[in-house]
Design an enzyme around this catalytic site. Structure first.
Site, short mmCIF file in Angstrom:
data_model
loop_
_atom_site.label_atom_id
_atom_site.label_comp_id
_atom_site.label_asym_id
_atom_site.label_seq_id
_atom_site.Cartn_x
_atom_site.Cartn_y
_atom_site.Cartn_z
N ARG A 193 90.90 -2.13 -68.82
CA ARG A 193 90.72 -0.45 -68.30
C ARG A 193 90.86 0.56 -69.43
NH1 ARG A 193 95.93 -1.86 -64.65
NH2 ARG A 193 94.52 -3.43 -64.39
N SER A 200 94.18 -6.18 -69.13
CA SER A 200 92.78 -5.73 -68.60
C SER A 200 92.31 -4.75 -69.43
CB SER A 200 93.29 -4.80 -66.98
OG SER A 200 92.04 -4.17 -66.85
N ARG A 206 96.43 -13.82 -64.18
CA ARG A 206 97.38 -12.84 -64.71
C ARG A 206 98.53 -12.77 -64.13
NH1 ARG A 206 93.72 -8.55 -67.35
NH2 ARG A 206 93.80 -9.83 -68.83
N ASP A 259 85.33 -5.37 -67.74
CA ASP A 259 86.30 -6.04 -67.25
C ASP A 259 86.68 -7.13 -68.12
OD1 ASP A 259 87.63 -6.46 -64.11
OD2 ASP A 259 87.43 -8.36 -65.28
N ASP A 305 83.93 -4.94 -56.07
CA ASP A 305 85.03 -5.87 -55.79
C ASP A 305 86.35 -5.59 -55.99
OD1 ASP A 305 85.32 -5.55 -58.63
OD2 ASP A 305 84.53 -7.70 -59.13
N HIS A 306 86.69 -4.37 -56.43
CA HIS A 306 88.17 -3.90 -56.89
C HIS A 306 88.72 -3.15 -55.84
CE1 HIS A 306 87.97 -5.87 -60.84
NE2 HIS A 306 89.14 -5.43 -61.13
#
Length: 802
Positions: free
Chosen positions: A692, A690, A498, A216, A151-152
């Site tokens: 990440r 995030s 965000r 995520d 999806d990213h």
């Protein structure tokens, strides 16, 4: 028929005794029956819908994995006897998943819980590094149900179909890697175009009482179905997939009591916008936010998902709602009636005990809650809708709305898009279209297909909207925006979660405000922030004034969901995973070096960061997403937008060897080439945003050994520990001011490194003077072993080798 019934019942009886269960799951009964697929089909049908022994499958994609309610109930009874007090819902779900409920130390905010999550979910940007780490562990298959969601990596450009085709071409190497890795190691693979990870989880995998970890930060979306869904870094996901108990500091619990009922222009989004206003971006750190009260029942399951999703913006570990009729209704609508009915039997473990104690309680009356819009540049700057225009003019924010964007993982349900479409249709009825540019991001292929069938897509098209691919798109910076130049001051309104500087379009001058889809649509019609749809009028094409009526929209489609195109690949546990050594997108990992066994002496300061430093500042997204599987290449984005305290500029720091200014990545690479280890210094809530883990991997890869700040966001602090870094905090936050960019820093006390024991830093200033300061840490004994081994992955290999 009677014979078939007897065969099925006999098979169930065998399974109940524990015999031949694996054979029954494959349709083999051990009975010497020559016939016939009919009996086997009956067994499979029972198994697929209800499971054997009355068990219910966790999802239609994993029919041999069952709901864990009986085990959870048993574990919970053990813990309740030990604690002898009423428990919150959060505690019930967490403690029922303990690896050792009989002996686990349990103290909110203190203990480190060792947990056994039910499943793992990974989006494609983070799955690359997670799967690379899992591959390097040498394990043959994942131990718990796991999925990858593409999806990213889909950039919004011209529209859904063309953007998806372009993404498949550009990212084919990554998609093939993820598909083959999932196939080989037992991970379900959701192809590009399937939808956003969190919406797919809600539609197919989430259930009340679930403990899920996802790579995520908006994984908490699953709390809308009563699960504890927690965002983590890839290394944590590897632990769970490798059958290692997952560690979490026992969260505190913040209770949000909802009274009254949602109505009019006020939506579920306004609940979390108000909570963000109250708690700020770090008010939920170290806590689970648990909603309760009569007001809960006026919110749909997807609305509850919206609220939980944005709990990430207040730093919360996760958020959750109690099991109720809205959840039962949604589960049934998405083909999971058996799960809903089973959850109802165990409602006592899916709701808080009367008299449960919360560390803090917030009360919100939904009857009086006004529609809100938050921003710009931070999701906790809240404005009631009638005040935002005035506040914008006072602060010099552009009031013209250039673009309205609805959808994303936060607000892309059937209900969300239906309510937005009802507002768009009113404009069309008066001869108007969107004055602002307008985009729509469906949350999943199922939502896209259903809104097309039910006419919403046609409404958005006539309104002047552009329907994008079922993906994250502009919400995460995957937006090829052409209507505004970089540096041009402008305002956009979104239904996203965000809105940090440059988050959506990489333009630091873009002022992003977040609100509900229906308010976003209203602002797009008016074209300005100076508009309150409850009181202000619009002028129709006929010159007549009119007021928008309150939005309407069913929470679920009356005709049921249209599943759309099948985009799921089930794993076969076979095949090869190939990574080209010359690839610019993928790179096999080299282990980090173990700790030398000494204190860290005379380390250079790479950068002293001033002000907000999110994971976006440390490791930018947008165009950099394509390098998420190549650690060396993505490290070229290190600290690109962090503000250097020495000069107030971004991506310009002094090389302490040459005295010249250069970019952060160039300077870090220079230090690495010279064997110079370094530390970075930061401000409050460092690493928010995030999940990440690249924001922890990149500093480690380029020679970083410690990050010293006033305070950390939870996920990032854990990510740093996992990579063998030292996340440390000033015992006295004012000591931040003592650090000069030209200092040499020594970190001492590592030879006796122990939980709860502060370390000492000696700041050697350029003028020859020294300052000695105390540094705190939150390492426990296991995490100290990660540091000593060089990383959690290194430590895992050491343990598995024994």
């Amino acid at each position: 028929m009677r014979r078939r019934y007897c065969i099925v019942m006999f098979c169930q009886a065998l399974a109940e005794l524990g015999y031949y269960r694996h054979r029954i799951a494959r349709g083999v009964t051990m009975l010497s029956l020559r016939q016939l697929p009919h009996q086997l089909q009956a067994v499979r049908g029972l198994h697929g819908t209800f499971g054997l022994l009355g068990n219910v499958s966790m999802s239609k994609f994993e029919q041999d994995k069952y709901l864990p309610y009986e085990k959870l109930d048993k574990n919970l009874q053990i813990v309740k006897k030990r604690l002898n007090r009423p428990l919150t819902l959060s505690e019930k779900i967490l403690y029922s998943h303990l690896d050792d409920p009989s002996n686990q130390e349990i103290e909110r905010g203190i203990s480190y819980l060792r947990l056994r999550p039910d499943r793992v979910a990974m989006q494609d940007a983070t799955a690359q590094m997670a799967m690379l780490q899992f591959i390097s562990s040498g394990l043959p298959t994942v131990a718990v149900p796991s999925t990858i969601h593409c999806d990213h990596l889909i950039e919004a450009q011209v529209g859904g179909a063309k953007d998806l085709a372009r993404a498949k071409d550009i990212n084919s190497e990554v998609y093939k890697f993820l598909a083959s890795a999932g196939n080989k190691y037992g991970v379900g693979f959701w192809k590009p175009g399937s939808g956003i990870i969190h919406q797919i989880i809600l539609e197919n995998y989430a259930f009340p009482g679930l403990l899920l970890i996802g790579t995520d930060s908006h994984t908490p979306n699953g709390g809308g179905l009563g699960g504890l869904c927690i965002g983590v870094g890839g290394a944590d996901a590897v632990d769970v997939m490798a059958d290692i108990p997952w560690e979490l500091k026992c969260p505190k619990v913040i209770g949000v009591k909802l009274t009254g009922k949602l109505s009019g222009w006020t939506s579920a989004k306004d609940v979390i916008l108000k909570v963000a206003d109250i708690l700020t971006v770090k008010g939920g750190t170290g806590a689970i936010v648990e909603y309760f009260g009569d007001g809960v029942d006026s919110i749909s399951a997807t609305g509850m998902g919206t609220i939980c999703n944005m709990g990430a913006e207040i730093g919360a570990t996760t958020s959750v709602f109690p099991f109720n009729k809205s959840m039962h209704k949604y589960l049934a609508a998405t083909g999971r009636t058996a799960i809903a009915d089973e959850a109802a039997k165990f409602k006592h473990i899916l709701t808080a005990d009367p008299g449960a104690n919360y560390d803090q309680i917030i009360e919100i009356n939904l009857d009086t809650l006004a529609p809100h819009i938050n921003g710009p540049f931070t999701p906790d700057l809240a404005h009631p809708v009638d005040q935002v225009g005035k506040n914008a003019e006072k602060n010099g924010w552009p009031t013209e709305v250039k673009v309205g964007l609805i959808g994303s993982c936060t607000n892309s349900s059937y209900e969300d898009l239906g309510r937005a479409a009802s507002i768009a249709q009113q404009a069309l009825d008066h001869g108007l279209k969107s004055k602002s540019k307008f985009t729509v991001t469906p949350g999943s292929e199922q939502v896209r297909a259903t809104i097309e069938r039910d006419g919403f897509g046609k409404i958005f098209d006539e309104f002047g909207g552009l329907v994008l691919a079922n993906a994250c798109g502009p919400c995460i910076g995957q937006w090829d925006r052409q209507d505004t130049k970089k540096g041009e001051k402008n305002t956009i309104v979104t239904s996203y979660n965000r809105n940090f500087t440059g988050r959506n379009d990489a333009n630091p001058a873009t002022h992003c405000f977040v609100t509900s889809p229906e308010l976003t649509t209203a602002f797009a019609i008016a074209g300005t922030l100076n508009f309150d749809p409850r009181t202000d009028e619009l002028t129709g094409a006929d010159g007549k004034k009119f007021k928008l009526k309150v939005p309407t929209g069913a929470d679920l489609p009356s005709a049921g969901f249209d599943a759309g195109v099948d985009t799921y690949q089930a794993p076969s546990l076979s095949g090869d995973v190939i990574v080209d050594p010359k690839s610019q997108r993928l790179q096999l990992l080299e282990p980090f070096k173990a700790w030398e066994g000494t204190d860290l002496e005379d380390f250079t300061i790479l950068i002293k960061v001033k002000g907000k430093c999110t994971t976006d500042h440390i490791s930018a997204a947008g165009p950099w997403l394509k390098y998420r599987g190549h650690l060396d290449n993505i490290s070229n984005n290190l600290f690109l937008t962090a503000v250097n305290a020495e000069n107030g500029e971004m991506n310009t720091i002094r090389n302490q060897v040459t005295g010249e200014f250069g970019t952060v990545p160039e300077t870090a690479r220079f230090y690495k080439s010279q064997g110079i280890n370094w530390v970075a210094v930061g401000d409050e809530n460092y690493g928010e945003g995030s999940s990440r883990e690249h924001a922890a991997l990149e500093p480690r890869h380029l020679g970083g050994r410690a990050i010293i700040v006033k305070s950390f966001a939870r996920i990032h602090e854990t990510n740093l520990k996992k990579q063998g870094m030292l996340p440390l905090t000033f015992a006295n936050p004012a000591d931040y001011d003592k650090v000069q960019p030209t200092d040499k820093i020594s970190i001492r006390g590592l030879k006796t490194f122990a939980p709860g024991k502060p370390l000492t830093a000696v700041l050697k200033h350029k003028d020859g003077t020294n300052d000695e300061i105390s540094l705190n840490h939150t390492f426990n004994e296991q995490q100290i072993e990660w540091f000593k081994a060089g990383s959690a992955l290194n430590r895992m290999k050491q343990v598995l080798a024994k």
